[in-house]
Write a protein that holds these residues in place. Structure first.
Motif, PDB file in Angstrom:
ATOM      1  N   PHE A 583      70.324  41.255  26.536  1.00  0.00           N
ATOM      2  CA  PHE A 583      69.171  41.762  27.285  1.00  0.00           C
ATOM      3  C   PHE A 583      67.960  41.708  26.373  1.00  0.00           C
ATOM      4  N   GLN A 584      66.784  41.857  26.951  1.00  0.00           N
ATOM      5  CA  GLN A 584      65.521  41.765  26.234  1.00  0.00           C
ATOM      6  C   GLN A 584      64.609  42.889  26.696  1.00  0.00           C
ATOM      7  N   MET A 585      63.949  43.523  25.737  1.00  0.00           N
ATOM      8  CA  MET A 585      62.987  44.591  26.022  1.00  0.00           C
ATOM      9  C   MET A 585      61.664  44.238  25.347  1.00  0.00           C
ATOM     10  N   GLU A 586      60.589  44.274  26.122  1.00  0.00           N
ATOM     11  CA  GLU A 586      59.253  44.012  25.607  1.00  0.00           C
ATOM     12  C   GLU A 586      58.441  45.299  25.612  1.00  0.00           C
ATOM     13  N   ASN A 587      57.572  45.430  24.597  1.00  0.00           N
ATOM     14  CA  ASN A 587      56.674  46.593  24.507  1.00  0.00           C
ATOM     15  C   ASN A 587      57.462  47.898  24.594  1.00  0.00           C
ATOM     16  N   PHE A 588      58.515  47.966  23.828  1.00  0.00           N
ATOM     17  CA  PHE A 588      59.386  49.130  23.916  1.00  0.00           C
ATOM     18  C   PHE A 588      58.905  50.309  23.066  1.00  0.00           C
ATOM     19  N   PHE A 589      57.879  50.098  22.210  1.00  0.00           N
ATOM     20  CA  PHE A 589      57.428  51.164  21.312  1.00  0.00           C
ATOM     21  C   PHE A 589      56.503  52.100  22.077  1.00  0.00           C
ATOM     22  N   THR A 590      56.347  53.340  21.553  1.00  0.00           N
ATOM     23  CA  THR A 590      55.568  54.369  22.237  1.00  0.00           C
ATOM     24  C   THR A 590      54.092  54.263  21.837  1.00  0.00           C
ATOM     25  N   LEU A 591      53.209  54.210  22.850  1.00  0.00           N
ATOM     26  CA  LEU A 591      51.762  54.175  22.610  1.00  0.00           C
ATOM     27  C   LEU A 591      51.124  55.537  22.824  1.00  0.00           C
ATOM     28  N   TYR A 592      51.592  56.244  23.828  1.00  0.00           N
ATOM     29  CA  TYR A 592      50.962  57.521  24.183  1.00  0.00           C
ATOM     30  C   TYR A 592      52.039  58.573  24.353  1.00  0.00           C
ATOM     31  N   LEU A 754      36.661  43.946  49.474  1.00  0.00           N
ATOM     32  CA  LEU A 754      36.274  43.235  48.263  1.00  0.00           C
ATOM     33  C   LEU A 754      37.204  43.601  47.123  1.00  0.00           C
ATOM     34  N   PRO A 755      37.301  42.755  46.075  1.00  0.00           N
ATOM     35  CA  PRO A 755      38.121  43.094  44.904  1.00  0.00           C
ATOM     36  C   PRO A 755      37.585  44.343  44.211  1.00  0.00           C
ATOM     37  N   MET A 756      38.469  45.313  44.051  1.00  0.00           N
ATOM     38  CA  MET A 756      38.081  46.604  43.493  1.00  0.00           C
ATOM     39  C   MET A 756      38.941  46.915  42.273  1.00  0.00           C
ATOM     40  N   PRO A 757      38.543  47.941  41.499  1.00  0.00           N
ATOM     41  CA  PRO A 757      39.376  48.342  40.353  1.00  0.00           C
ATOM     42  C   PRO A 757      40.798  48.640  40.783  1.00  0.00           C
ATOM     43  N   ARG A 758      41.719  48.370  39.885  1.00  0.00           N
ATOM     44  CA  ARG A 758      43.130  48.545  40.197  1.00  0.00           C
ATOM     45  C   ARG A 758      43.825  49.260  39.051  1.00  0.00           C
ATOM     46  N   LEU A 759      44.989  49.749  39.352  1.00  0.00           N
ATOM     47  CA  LEU A 759      45.790  50.488  38.384  1.00  0.00           C
ATOM     48  C   LEU A 759      47.014  49.670  38.012  1.00  0.00           C
ATOM     49  N   GLN A 760      47.405  49.754  36.748  1.00  0.00           N
ATOM     50  CA  GLN A 760      48.584  49.052  36.242  1.00  0.00           C
ATOM     51  C   GLN A 760      49.455  50.044  35.495  1.00  0.00           C
ATOM     52  N   ALA A 761      50.703  50.139  35.942  1.00  0.00           N
ATOM     53  CA  ALA A 761      51.622  51.078  35.304  1.00  0.00           C
ATOM     54  C   ALA A 761      51.966  50.613  33.903  1.00  0.00           C
ATOM     55  N   LEU A 762      52.043  51.559  32.983  1.00  0.00           N
ATOM     56  CA  LEU A 762      52.445  51.227  31.618  1.00  0.00           C
ATOM     57  C   LEU A 762      53.944  50.950  31.581  1.00  0.00           C
ATOM     58  N   PRO A 763      54.377  49.967  30.782  1.00  0.00           N
ATOM     59  CA  PRO A 763      55.807  49.653  30.720  1.00  0.00           C
ATOM     60  C   PRO A 763      56.633  50.857  30.277  1.00  0.00           C
ATOM     61  N   ALA A 764      57.894  50.826  30.675  1.00  0.00           N
ATOM     62  CA  ALA A 764      58.796  51.917  30.307  1.00  0.00           C
ATOM     63  C   ALA A 764      58.928  52.005  28.799  1.00  0.00           C
ATOM     64  N   GLY A 765      58.823  53.217  28.279  1.00  0.00           N
ATOM     65  CA  GLY A 765      58.941  53.451  26.847  1.00  0.00           C
ATOM     66  C   GLY A 765      57.621  53.569  26.130  1.00  0.00           C
ATOM     67  N   GLN A 766      56.521  53.128  26.752  1.00  0.00           N
ATOM     68  CA  GLN A 766      55.220  53.226  26.078  1.00  0.00           C
ATOM     69  C   GLN A 766      54.597  54.604  26.243  1.00  0.00           C
ATOM     70  N   VAL A 767      55.106  55.398  27.169  1.00  0.00           N
ATOM     71  CA  VAL A 767      54.599  56.755  27.379  1.00  0.00           C
ATOM     72  C   VAL A 767      55.759  57.718  27.193  1.00  0.00           C
ATOM     73  N   PHE A 768      55.563  58.706  26.320  1.00  0.00           N
ATOM     74  CA  PHE A 768      56.588  59.722  26.085  1.00  0.00           C
ATOM     75  C   PHE A 768      56.055  61.063  26.566  1.00  0.00           C
ATOM     76  N   ASN A 769      56.796  61.679  27.491  1.00  0.00           N
ATOM     77  CA  ASN A 769      56.410  62.981  28.040  1.00  0.00           C
ATOM     78  C   ASN A 769      57.200  64.044  27.293  1.00  0.00           C
ATOM     79  N   SER A 770      56.524  64.732  26.400  1.00  0.00           N
ATOM     80  CA  SER A 770      57.205  65.761  25.601  1.00  0.00           C
ATOM     81  C   SER A 770      57.503  67.017  26.399  1.00  0.00           C
TER      82      SER A 770
END
Length: 792
Positions: A583-592, A754-770
């Motif tokens: 298996f392969q995991m990308e961007n698995f480190f925590t950013l926030y 018209l094209p408007m601002p959009r939201l993009q979910a952060l990949p799993a693992g980049q956000v840690f909820n303490s």
């Protein structure tokens, strides 16, 4: 006169006296007609003794007239008549034997007589019992013939005429098909011969008798009584005329090319067993039609054998059948497969072999000694021989033992299917999933069924120029999934192995390695064991911690492997390749990291239901600028990098009511330990220990991004009450913002479509909820009369 007034019986009696008168005057020709008439009457009415007496007179008359065939027929009836003495029966039997010994003028002349007065066919028995034999095989037919003669009779031959028929596609019938349509015991019983009286009491209607009483009209006294027959008109009606049994029946003898013969047979009085043996030649269906017993020129013939008796001869092509011994084959463990070679009309010679093409993912295991059993066509063990197996890189040669035609060769081989990575993969991660290899055809059914893999093996047989292709289906016994776990900045990989089979396995030497060979990355096992037992339908979890010394890599390519063997077997005869899962995991480190805290109102010790409480959400950046941050949400001003994030507070359990804005857009500095805090008010709806609301983070991609020119039906939504704030630090009213999967967008009525601002979910693992799993104590309000407590 008797005939004219309807007194038929009296007329026949007078006719018999007239016949005796003509016999005394030596006018046998005139006497015969009267005797035949009297005999016909006695036979119709079932008078046994008058029939016997009249036949004796008729035999004398026929002898004087020189009616040889009629005399021999009458003599055979008298020889089998139990109303005569033994000496009289032997006399008439000797008359037949004496005539048979005399020389006839024409040697080819035959006298055909019905067999019912000479002998009766009782039963028939086939060997083999299913009456199915291959071309060239031997067939035995044994009949039981009951001789009615008073003395032993030596017959020249007893023969059965057989009718041969080639039905459409009958040559394609196999022994298995024919066996299913045949009786198992091979014995056929024939009904007893009918009575010698064609119109007997059994064919007449039953008597309808009734009581009859006659009383006096004056005093009702009984005068007479009796029995009357109500159907006398049916019993005394005139019998229909018919041919007498004494008249030659015109028996026809069938001449065919297929005849079963048994020569020089002596029939003793009573039951006699007569055996016929033949060798089957041409395939088809053979029907037994007539039974003949010859005594010189005299032939006793049974014109029709009923019920119908048949036997089948088949010619079968050589066949190869391969089937597993178990209900299902499991990949990764040695299992036996049975090879069945039906030789058919082919004779297997020394040096004949099966050439099996090797499959890359399936091995044929060669044992020290392999033996084959040879069976006859009737499944009787004939011999046991050894197999010669030679293997090369591309072909495995199996030398067959010599076997005659129409035999069966059976042997077993062990095969091993290596579980493929693609078939082993169950639920895959949402990011960086590798492509499935198409070399093998993998099938996975819905639910928790096992993944199956088909291996096609091409086999070259010595009896055919064409290759036989067989398919063996192996089921992968395991289903493997992985997940990424976080604890602050520490990362863990959890691999779950689920046993889907009915067997218990022993797992050993589990390992997880980085296929990408990152220099500064290590995988430290946390629960590694030498051996782990996994029962049927159960799961085992393996956990590794991801450690890196410098900057975390952008992606992690992992390969999980574990050795396995059936728990019931203590040894493995060969070295098995381990079960692997990639298996392969990308961007698995925590950013926030996100932390939420709820505090009661000022002056209160605890949170109360119905009272406003303070919710503080802290969003902390853990790393400096990385490659994954360089997207359209990143902005730069005076060497200061920032990115826009949208937060959203959601309570799916309906324990809290968020008062005011539940979401907003913040400008987050791209620097380590940069923190942004958001304050809002929430109101608890129930009492008890309540879990904190969930805080979600999204990347906020502005409308001037390069991707905003591409309209995507799944990425855009319309909102009639929301306007986009162009200032980064302003809050965004999220009372009507909707999120669709991992991508959401906001728009206004002024820019509808018209094209408007959009939201993009952060990949799993980049956000840690303490704050995940934390709870807050909420006490009930003092003014409430109804207490509602939520326990989670």
């Amino acid at each position: 006169m008797y005939t004219s007034i309807g007194r038929t019986r009296s007329a026949k009696l007078v006719g018999k006296d007239v016949a005796e008168f003509y016999m005394r005057k030596r006018s046998a020709q005139k006497a015969e007609a009267h005797l035949q008439g009297a005999l016909k009457t006695y036979l119709a009415e079932g008078w046994a003794l008058p029939v016997t007496h009249t036949r004796k007179q008729l035999a004398e008359c026929q002898k004087h007239l020189g009616q040889i065939e009629n005399y021999l027929q009458t003599s055979s009836l008298l020889a089998s008549d139990c109303h005569l003495t033994q000496e009289e029966r032997a006399h008439f039997c000797q008359e037949i034997l004496s005539f048979a010994q005399q020389q006839v003028d024409s040697p080819g002349h035959r006298i055909l007589l019905p067999m019912h007065s000479f002998a009766q066919l009782r039963d028939l028995h086939f060997d083999p019992s299913n009456a199915v034999v291959h071309a060239g095989g031997a067939l035995s037919v044994e009949i039981t013939l009951y001789s009615q003669m008073p003395v032993p009779v030596h017959m020249d031959q007893i023969a059965v005429n057989v009718h041969f028929n080639i039905e459409k596609n009958s040559y394609r019938k196999t022994a298995e098909w024919l066996t299913k349509h045949k009786t198992s015991n091979g014995i056929i019983n024939f009904p007893a011969e009918t009575s010698l009286f064609p119109v007997s009491q059994n064919s007449s209607p039953a008597l309808e008798l009734s009581e009859m009483f006659e009383r006096s009209p004056s005093d009702n006294s009984l005068n007479t009584t009796g029995i009357i027959c109500r159907n006398v008109h049916m019993l005394l009606r005139k019998q229909e005329g018919g041919s007498s049994l004494e008249t030659p029946s015109g028996v026809a003898l069938e001449d065919g090319a297929h005849v079963l013969r048994c020569s020089s047979v002596t029939l003793q009085p009573g039951d006699n067993r007569v055996a016929f043996r033949t060798q089957a030649k041409e395939p088809g269906t053979y029907t037994l039609r007539q039974l003949c017993a010859s005594l010189g020129p005299v032939w006793f013939v049974l014109p029709h054998i009923y019920p119908i008796v048949q036997y089948d001869v088949y010619s079968q092509e050589p066949q190869l059948h391969v089937e597993p011994l178990a209900d299902s084959l499991l990949a990764g463990i040695p299992q036996k497969v049975k090879f069945t070679v039906t030789t058919g009309h082919y004779t297997v010679k020394n040096g004949d072999s099966l050439q099996l093409s090797n499959v890359e993912a399936m091995l044929i295991l060669c044992q020290t000694e392999n033996r084959a059993t040879i069976f006859s066509n009737s499944r009787e063990e004939s011999s046991v021989a050894s197999l010669r197996i030679q293997a090369s890189d591309k072909v495995t040669s199996i030398g067959l033992p010599a076997a005659p035609a129409y035999h069966v060769i059976e042997f077993e081989l062990e095969v091993l299917s290596l579980p493929s990575t693609s078939a082993a993969m169950g639920e895959r991660g949402t990011q960086g999933t590798p492509e499935i290899h198409r070399k093998q055809k993998d099938r996975q059914r819905t639910g928790h069924c096992m993944v199956t893999t088909d291996h096609k093996v091409s086999i070259d047989c010595p009896w055919s120029i064409y290759s036989t292709v067989i398919a063996l289906t192996f089921s992968v016994p395991f289903r493997t999934t992985h997940s990424l776990l976080s604890s602050g900045t520490r990362k863990y990989v959890q691999v779950c192995v689920q046993n889907l089979s009915e067997l218990d396995f022993q797992l050993s030497d589990s390992s997880l390695m980085d296929v990408g060979n990152a220099a500064d990355l290590q995988l430290a096992p946390l629960n590694a064991r030498c051996q782990q037992h996994i029962h049927s339908k159960q799961s085992v979890f393996f956990v590794w911690e991801i450690q890196w010394t410098r900057e975390p890599p952008p992606a992690l390519h992992c390969q999980f492997s574990v050795g396995f063997s059936p728990a019931s077997e203590e040894r493995l005869s060969i070295s098995l390749k381990p079960y692997t899962y990639e298996f392969q995991m990308e961007n698995f480190f925590t950013l926030y990291t996100v932390k939420a805290e709820i505090s009661p109102a000022v002056g209160a010790e605890y949170c109360r239901t119905g009272s406003l409480c303070s919710l503080e959400v802290s969003i902390t950046r853990l790393a400096n600028l990385l490659e994954v941050d360089k997207d359209e949400a990143l902005t730069e001003s005076d060497e200061y990098f920032s990115t826009k994030l949208m937060y959203e507070v959601v309570d799916n359990s309906s324990n809290w009511a968020v008062c005011g804005k539940s979401c907003g857009v913040v400008s987050m500095p791209v620097a380590a330990q940069a923190t942004h805090r958001v304050h809002m008010e929430v109101m608890p709806l129930f009492a008890g220990y309540l879990p904190l609301p969930d805080v979600r983070l999204f990347k906020y991609l502005p409308h001037h991004s390069a991707h905003s020119s591409q309209l995507d039906a799944d990425s855009w939504i319309e909102n009639d009450s929301l306007s986009v704030d162009k200032h980064p630090d302003d809050q965004l009213d999220c009372s009507s913002v909707r999120s669709r999967g991992s991508v959401a967008s906001v728009a206004s009525s002024e820019h509808k479509g018209l094209p408007m601002p959009r939201l993009q979910a952060l990949p799993a693992g980049q956000v840690f909820n303490s704050s995940m799993g934390m709870q807050v104590l909420v006490i009930p309000s003092q003014d409430d009369h109804v207490l509602e407590v939520s326990v989670t």
